[in-house]
Design a protein around this motif. Structure first.
Motif, PDB file in Angstrom:
ATOM      1  N   ARG A 116       0.864  -1.190   0.000  1.00 32.40           N
ATOM      2  CA  ARG A 116       0.000   0.000   0.000  1.00 32.40           C
ATOM      3  C   ARG A 116       0.896   1.235   0.000  1.00 32.40           C
ATOM      4  N   ILE A 117       0.752   2.053  -1.040  1.00 29.63           N
ATOM      5  CA  ILE A 117       1.555   3.265  -1.194  1.00 29.63           C
ATOM      6  C   ILE A 117       0.691   4.466  -0.808  1.00 29.63           C
ATOM      7  N   PRO A 118       1.117   5.262   0.188  1.00 23.37           N
ATOM      8  CA  PRO A 118       0.343   6.459   0.526  1.00 23.37           C
ATOM      9  C   PRO A 118       0.362   7.449  -0.644  1.00 23.37           C
ATOM     10  N   GLY A 119      -0.736   8.141  -0.822  1.00 27.32           N
ATOM     11  CA  GLY A 119      -0.815   9.147  -1.879  1.00 27.32           C
ATOM     12  C   GLY A 119      -2.075   8.981  -2.697  1.00 27.32           C
ATOM     13  N   GLY A 120      -2.079   9.640  -3.823  1.00 23.96           N
ATOM     14  CA  GLY A 120      -3.254   9.620  -4.687  1.00 23.96           C
ATOM     15  C   GLY A 120      -2.907   9.260  -6.112  1.00 23.96           C
ATOM     16  N   ARG A 121      -3.574   9.924  -7.029  1.00 19.80           N
ATOM     17  CA  ARG A 121      -3.429   9.598  -8.443  1.00 19.80           C
ATOM     18  C   ARG A 121      -1.989   9.750  -8.961  1.00 19.80           C
ATOM     19  N   PRO A 122      -1.224  10.769  -8.543  1.00 21.18           N
ATOM     20  CA  PRO A 122       0.154  10.862  -9.054  1.00 21.18           C
ATOM     21  C   PRO A 122       1.001   9.645  -8.685  1.00 21.18           C
ATOM     22  N   GLU A 123       0.906   9.185  -7.458  1.00 26.24           N
ATOM     23  CA  GLU A 123       1.676   8.017  -7.023  1.00 26.24           C
ATOM     24  C   GLU A 123       1.193   6.757  -7.738  1.00 26.24           C
ATOM     25  N   ALA A 124      -0.123   6.626  -7.876  1.00 27.48           N
ATOM     26  CA  ALA A 124      -0.700   5.464  -8.567  1.00 27.48           C
ATOM     27  C   ALA A 124      -0.290   5.460 -10.040  1.00 27.48           C
ATOM     28  N   THR A 125      -0.286   6.629 -10.662  1.00 27.82           N
ATOM     29  CA  THR A 125       0.110   6.724 -12.065  1.00 27.82           C
ATOM     30  C   THR A 125       1.573   6.346 -12.239  1.00 27.82           C
ATOM     31  N   GLU A 126       2.415   6.766 -11.316  1.00 28.29           N
ATOM     32  CA  GLU A 126       3.833   6.393 -11.381  1.00 28.29           C
ATOM     33  C   GLU A 126       3.976   4.871 -11.282  1.00 28.29           C
ATOM     34  N   CYS A 127       3.286   4.253 -10.329  1.00 32.92           N
ATOM     35  CA  CYS A 127       3.338   2.791 -10.185  1.00 32.92           C
ATOM     36  C   CYS A 127       2.847   2.108 -11.459  1.00 32.92           C
ATOM     37  N   LEU A 128       1.737   2.596 -12.015  1.00 31.93           N
ATOM     38  CA  LEU A 128       1.187   2.035 -13.246  1.00 31.93           C
ATOM     39  C   LEU A 128       2.191   2.108 -14.385  1.00 31.93           C
ATOM     40  N   CYS A 129       2.798   3.266 -14.567  1.00 31.18           N
ATOM     41  CA  CYS A 129       3.715   3.449 -15.693  1.00 31.18           C
ATOM     42  C   CYS A 129       4.986   2.628 -15.534  1.00 31.18           C
ATOM     43  N   ILE A 130       5.468   2.493 -14.320  1.00 31.75           N
ATOM     44  CA  ILE A 130       6.638   1.639 -14.078  1.00 31.75           C
ATOM     45  C   ILE A 130       6.286   0.191 -14.408  1.00 31.75           C
ATOM     46  N   ALA A 131       5.138  -0.265 -13.907  1.00 35.25           N
ATOM     47  CA  ALA A 131       4.719  -1.643 -14.186  1.00 35.25           C
ATOM     48  C   ALA A 131       4.562  -1.855 -15.685  1.00 35.25           C
ATOM     49  N   ALA A 132       3.908  -0.921 -16.365  1.00 36.05           N
ATOM     50  CA  ALA A 132       3.685  -1.048 -17.806  1.00 36.05           C
ATOM     51  C   ALA A 132       5.013  -1.069 -18.564  1.00 36.05           C
ATOM     52  N   ARG A 133       5.963  -0.254 -18.123  1.00 36.41           N
ATOM     53  CA  ARG A 133       7.278  -0.256 -18.770  1.00 36.41           C
ATOM     54  C   ARG A 133       7.939  -1.623 -18.617  1.00 36.41           C
ATOM     55  N   LEU A 134       7.926  -2.167 -17.413  1.00 37.69           N
ATOM     56  CA  LEU A 134       8.563  -3.458 -17.164  1.00 37.69           C
ATOM     57  C   LEU A 134       7.844  -4.594 -17.887  1.00 37.69           C
ATOM     58  N   GLN A 135       6.540  -4.464 -18.075  1.00 35.46           N
ATOM     59  CA  GLN A 135       5.758  -5.480 -18.782  1.00 35.46           C
ATOM     60  C   GLN A 135       5.829  -5.319 -20.305  1.00 35.46           C
ATOM     61  N   ARG A 136       6.484  -4.260 -20.749  1.00 30.31           N
ATOM     62  CA  ARG A 136       6.537  -3.913 -22.177  1.00 30.31           C
ATOM     63  C   ARG A 136       5.121  -3.743 -22.741  1.00 30.31           C
ATOM     64  N   ALA A 137       4.292  -3.054 -21.983  1.00 29.08           N
ATOM     65  CA  ALA A 137       2.891  -2.859 -22.353  1.00 29.08           C
ATOM     66  C   ALA A 137       2.741  -1.886 -23.524  1.00 29.08           C
ATOM     67  N   ILE A 138       1.640  -2.030 -24.230  1.00 27.97           N
ATOM     68  CA  ILE A 138       1.289  -1.143 -25.338  1.00 27.97           C
ATOM     69  C   ILE A 138       0.940   0.241 -24.801  1.00 27.97           C
ATOM     70  N   GLY A 139       0.347   0.274 -23.614  1.00 25.41           N
ATOM     71  CA  GLY A 139      -0.078   1.516 -22.993  1.00 25.41           C
ATOM     72  C   GLY A 139      -0.785   1.226 -21.693  1.00 25.41           C
ATOM     73  N   THR A 140      -1.552   2.199 -21.233  1.00 29.57           N
ATOM     74  CA  THR A 140      -2.276   2.065 -19.976  1.00 29.57           C
ATOM     75  C   THR A 140      -3.712   2.520 -20.156  1.00 29.57           C
ATOM     76  N   PHE A 141      -4.542   2.115 -19.204  1.00 28.88           N
ATOM     77  CA  PHE A 141      -5.961   2.475 -19.212  1.00 28.88           C
ATOM     78  C   PHE A 141      -6.374   2.670 -17.761  1.00 28.88           C
ATOM     79  N   VAL A 142      -7.084   3.756 -17.481  1.00 26.42           N
ATOM     80  CA  VAL A 142      -7.515   4.062 -16.120  1.00 26.42           C
ATOM     81  C   VAL A 142      -9.028   4.233 -16.128  1.00 26.42           C
ATOM     82  N   ASP A 143      -9.692   3.652 -15.132  1.00 23.59           N
ATOM     83  CA  ASP A 143     -11.143   3.780 -15.008  1.00 23.59           C
ATOM     84  C   ASP A 143     -11.511   4.114 -13.568  1.00 23.59           C
ATOM     85  N   GLN A 144     -12.509   4.951 -13.421  1.00 31.56           N
ATOM     86  CA  GLN A 144     -13.012   5.369 -12.109  1.00 31.56           C
ATOM     87  C   GLN A 144     -14.347   4.670 -11.857  1.00 31.56           C
TER      88      GLN A 144
END
Length: 168
Positions: A116-144
């Motif tokens: 669990r990482i304290p913070g909000g959308r900026p911290e979550a977006t950083e985690c998402l982008c790091i994961a996507a980079r390591l997974q060699r993902a095409i991109g990302t998608f966010v839903d509320q």
């Protein structure tokens, strides 16, 4: 990720710069893949956690994808939780993140190994982008969904066969 550590090759890695690069890379990819698949701004979509799928509706066709739910954040809770640490998320998502978790352990990066990482959308977006980079993902998608925001890496996309082609 603000640490500089020694890389396996003996050089130093500036993890903050590496993380910023991951975010910039995913922002660029997120501009490209909708254009590549003929998706207009804010297409209709449907995702399914059990099948790890995402379906996007373009004007003349459907685009099907394979996704990984990287994690979720809650505005009221003020934190991001990795899918590997959330028992409510189907196990295949955590399994798809194992390489991210391993990378964090190998390089002693708490952002990638703390459930669990304290913070909000900026911290979550950083985690998402790091994961996507390591997974060699095409991109990302966010839903509320109410108070919960879901962060997906897009692992694969393709135009769905036309209904008359699917029967042949």
């Amino acid at each position: 990720m603000n640490d500089t550590t020694t890389s396996p090759e003996g050089g130093e890695t500036d993890w903050a710069a590496w993380s910023r690069e991951a975010v910039e890379t995913m922002m660029a990819r997120n501009t490209e893949w909708p254009r590549q698949f003929g998706l207009q701004a804010a297409p209709q979509y449907h995702w399914d956690l059990e099948t790890a799928s995402l379906v996007l509706q373009a004007p003349l066709h459907e685009v099907q994808g394979t996704v990984c739910l990287v994690g979720t954040s809650s505005e009221s809770d003020g934190s991001f939780v990795w899918s590997w640490a959330n028992a409510d998320i189907p196990a295949q998502h955590g399994q798809a993140l194992e390489l991210v978790h391993d990378f964090g352990r190998e390089h002693q990066l708490a952002l990638l190994t703390t459930a669990r990482i304290p913070g909000g959308r900026p911290e979550a977006t950083e985690c998402l982008c790091i994961a996507a980079r390591l997974q060699r993902a095409i991109g990302t998608f966010v839903d509320q969904q109410g108070d919960i925001t879901l962060y997906f890496s897009i692992l694969h996309l393709q135009v769905a066969p036309a209904p008359d082609q699917a029967l042949q």
